[in-house]
Design an enzyme around this catalytic site. Sequence first.
Site, PDB file in Angstrom:
ATOM      1  N   LYS A   1     -11.484  -2.029   5.651  1.00 21.92           N
ATOM      2  CA  LYS A   1     -11.776  -2.740   4.405  1.00 21.92           C
ATOM      3  C   LYS A   1     -12.765  -3.887   4.641  1.00 21.92           C
ATOM      4  O   LYS A   1     -13.872  -3.661   5.078  1.00 21.92           O
ATOM      5  CB  LYS A   1     -10.456  -3.190   3.791  1.00 21.92           C
ATOM      6  CG  LYS A   1      -9.379  -2.083   3.766  1.00 21.92           C
ATOM      7  CD  LYS A   1      -9.744  -0.948   2.848  1.00 21.92           C
ATOM      8  CE  LYS A   1      -8.990   0.352   3.024  1.00 21.92           C
ATOM      9  NZ  LYS A   1      -7.727   0.422   3.665  1.00 21.92           N
TER      10      LYS A   1
ATOM     11  N   TYR B   1       0.846  -1.194   0.000  1.00 19.50           N
ATOM     12  CA  TYR B   1       0.000   0.000   0.000  1.00 19.50           C
ATOM     13  C   TYR B   1       0.887   1.252   0.000  1.00 19.50           C
ATOM     14  O   TYR B   1       1.875   1.316   0.758  1.00 19.50           O
ATOM     15  CB  TYR B   1      -0.912  -0.033   1.234  1.00 19.50           C
ATOM     16  CG  TYR B   1      -1.640   1.269   1.451  1.00 19.50           C
ATOM     17  CD1 TYR B   1      -2.416   1.827   0.443  1.00 19.50           C
ATOM     18  CD2 TYR B   1      -1.546   1.953   2.652  1.00 19.50           C
ATOM     19  CE1 TYR B   1      -3.080   3.026   0.629  1.00 19.50           C
ATOM     20  CE2 TYR B   1      -2.207   3.152   2.860  1.00 19.50           C
ATOM     21  CZ  TYR B   1      -2.970   3.691   1.830  1.00 19.50           C
ATOM     22  OH  TYR B   1      -3.606   4.884   2.025  1.00 19.50           O
TER      23      TYR B   1
ATOM     24  N   ASP C   1       0.476  -8.276   6.284  1.00 15.73           N
ATOM     25  CA  ASP C   1      -0.689  -7.405   6.134  1.00 15.73           C
ATOM     26  C   ASP C   1      -1.733  -8.217   5.364  1.00 15.73           C
ATOM     27  O   ASP C   1      -1.582  -8.472   4.166  1.00 15.73           O
ATOM     28  CB  ASP C   1      -0.282  -6.128   5.386  1.00 15.73           C
ATOM     29  CG  ASP C   1      -1.443  -5.147   5.250  1.00 15.73           C
ATOM     30  OD1 ASP C   1      -2.611  -5.595   5.264  1.00 15.73           O
ATOM     31  OD2 ASP C   1      -1.186  -3.932   5.115  1.00 15.73           O
TER      32      ASP C   1
HETATM   33  O1  P1T Z   1      -6.447   3.369   5.399  1.00 13.49           O
HETATM   34  P1  P1T Z   1      -5.984   2.687   6.649  1.00 13.49           P
HETATM   35  O2  P1T Z   1      -7.084   2.109   7.461  1.00 13.49           O
HETATM   36  O3  P1T Z   1      -5.049   3.552   7.423  1.00 13.49           O
HETATM   37  O4  P1T Z   1      -5.141   1.394   6.186  1.00 13.49           O
HETATM   38  C1  P1T Z   1      -3.923   1.477   5.519  1.00 13.49           C
HETATM   39  C2  P1T Z   1      -3.726   0.250   4.654  1.00 13.49           C
HETATM   40  C3  P1T Z   1      -2.918  -0.766   5.129  1.00 13.49           C
HETATM   41  N1  P1T Z   1      -2.702  -1.894   4.400  1.00 13.49           N
HETATM   42  C4  P1T Z   1      -3.290  -2.074   3.200  1.00 13.49           C
HETATM   43  C5  P1T Z   1      -3.029  -3.326   2.434  1.00 13.49           C
HETATM   44  C6  P1T Z   1      -4.149  -1.098   2.691  1.00 13.49           C
HETATM   45  O5  P1T Z   1      -4.728  -1.324   1.504  1.00 13.49           O
HETATM   46  C7  P1T Z   1      -4.372   0.102   3.428  1.00 13.49           C
HETATM   47  C8  P1T Z   1      -5.257   1.182   2.924  1.00 13.49           C
HETATM   48  N2  P1T Z   1      -5.540   1.100   1.548  1.00 13.49           N
HETATM   49  C9  P1T Z   1      -6.350   1.982   0.873  1.00 13.49           C
HETATM   50  C10 P1T Z   1      -6.953   3.039   1.429  1.00 13.49           C
HETATM   51  C11 P1T Z   1      -6.537   1.671  -0.557  1.00 13.49           C
HETATM   52  O6  P1T Z   1      -7.483   2.169  -1.193  1.00 13.49           O
HETATM   53  O7  P1T Z   1      -5.737   0.889  -1.084  1.00 13.49           O
END
Ligand code: P1T
Length: 382
Positions: free
Chosen positions: A197, A100, A172
């Site tokens: 998510k 990410y 992750d």
């Molecule tokens: O957005 P947040 O709750 O802080 O999470 C960060 C995060 C961590 N790990 C992965 C694999 C992620 O996809 C994300 C956040 N990703 C998005 C906002 C996106 O649209 O890909």
Amino acid sequence: MTFKFETRAIHAGQEADKETGAVIPPIHMSSTFKQDGVGNHRGFEYSRTGNPTRNQFEELMASLEGGRYGLAFASGSAATATVQLMLNEGDHVICGDDVYGGTFRFFDKVMRRFGVDYTFVDTTDPVNVSNAIQENTKLVWLETPTNPLLKVSDIRAITDITSKHGIMSLVDNTFASPYNQSPLDLGASMVLHSTTKYIGGHSDLVGGVVVTNDENIHEQLRFLQNAAGAVPSPFDSWLAMRGIKTLAVRMERHAMNASRLIEYLLERPEVATVYYPFLDDHPNSQVAKEQMRTGGGMISFDLKDGKNAAYNFLKGLELFTLAESLGGVESLCEYPPDMTHGSIPEERRAEIGINPGLVRLSVGIENVDDLIADLEKGFANL
Ligand code: P1T
């Protein structure tokens, strides 16, 4: 609990309220808790340190990941940051090269300032992880499947390497969800989610969680959770628990819809490549099928005609909402190079294969025929 996943998703950590019998436990919105005498409390003092609703959510997440300890955070990024606080100046971390964008940004732009060193390697080949190990390596950070290219790493092969060297490993698991993949069972020392998510599942909360079986790691993280203070509200913890009750059925439908959309996309002449863990020509589909229950609900694909084609395609969609994030019941679409992965420099994006024609879909649980009809509109707009 010894129950199976679907049952634990509904019941773990959520017994009926002792006082009233409420089947859905009440939300404890209190920031602080009465002490009967100094230091004489009933398990809770202050909600940053511990809150009954958050505790239930943490217990539930631990149960779903097959772990002993769960800790909840204000976002996935807060969970990521808090794990980094376990490190010291001079430590080294090996991280997957496709993660990410915000994770990369935090490691590269923030943690490096504190003297922590990061090596980004293609973890789809465990040999690259072995080769990157240094004397000061403390942590291997994996995303699998990755965001946005759905690359798959062999969790067991990599944790065999890390445990031999006494290095911590974190997966992750946001893209797979605990329904599809159990990294702790495959040897990982920690599993992390952006609960924003699939866990929440309804695009109405932001949160994160880390689950571990390791008491020492848990104690460190619990100290840091309280010391750094990036905790979720009781309401968000409750919303996440509400979402989790349907996680298993949602994940099945996400995967069913995704596989229909893939069949459709593979037939389209405008599409150069489709990325999905269970596709036969995915380089690691064998590993994916061994360590995942379904291929999940995320699809990325390259349009042959690059950025303009991607912009026009996204503009033509009506049901797929153009938005960052993923994992909700509603379908979303986005353009990683300028949205979720905009914080990654262009040359680096080119190196790892985030091409100008890349489109990412978070396939929701709507009727799949409506979703296909919507993709038709996107292609008609090219
Ligand atoms: O957005 P947040 O709750 O802080 O999470 C960060 C995060 C961590 N790990 C992965 C694999 C992620 O996809 C994300 C956040 N990703 C998005 C906002 C996106 O649209 O890909």
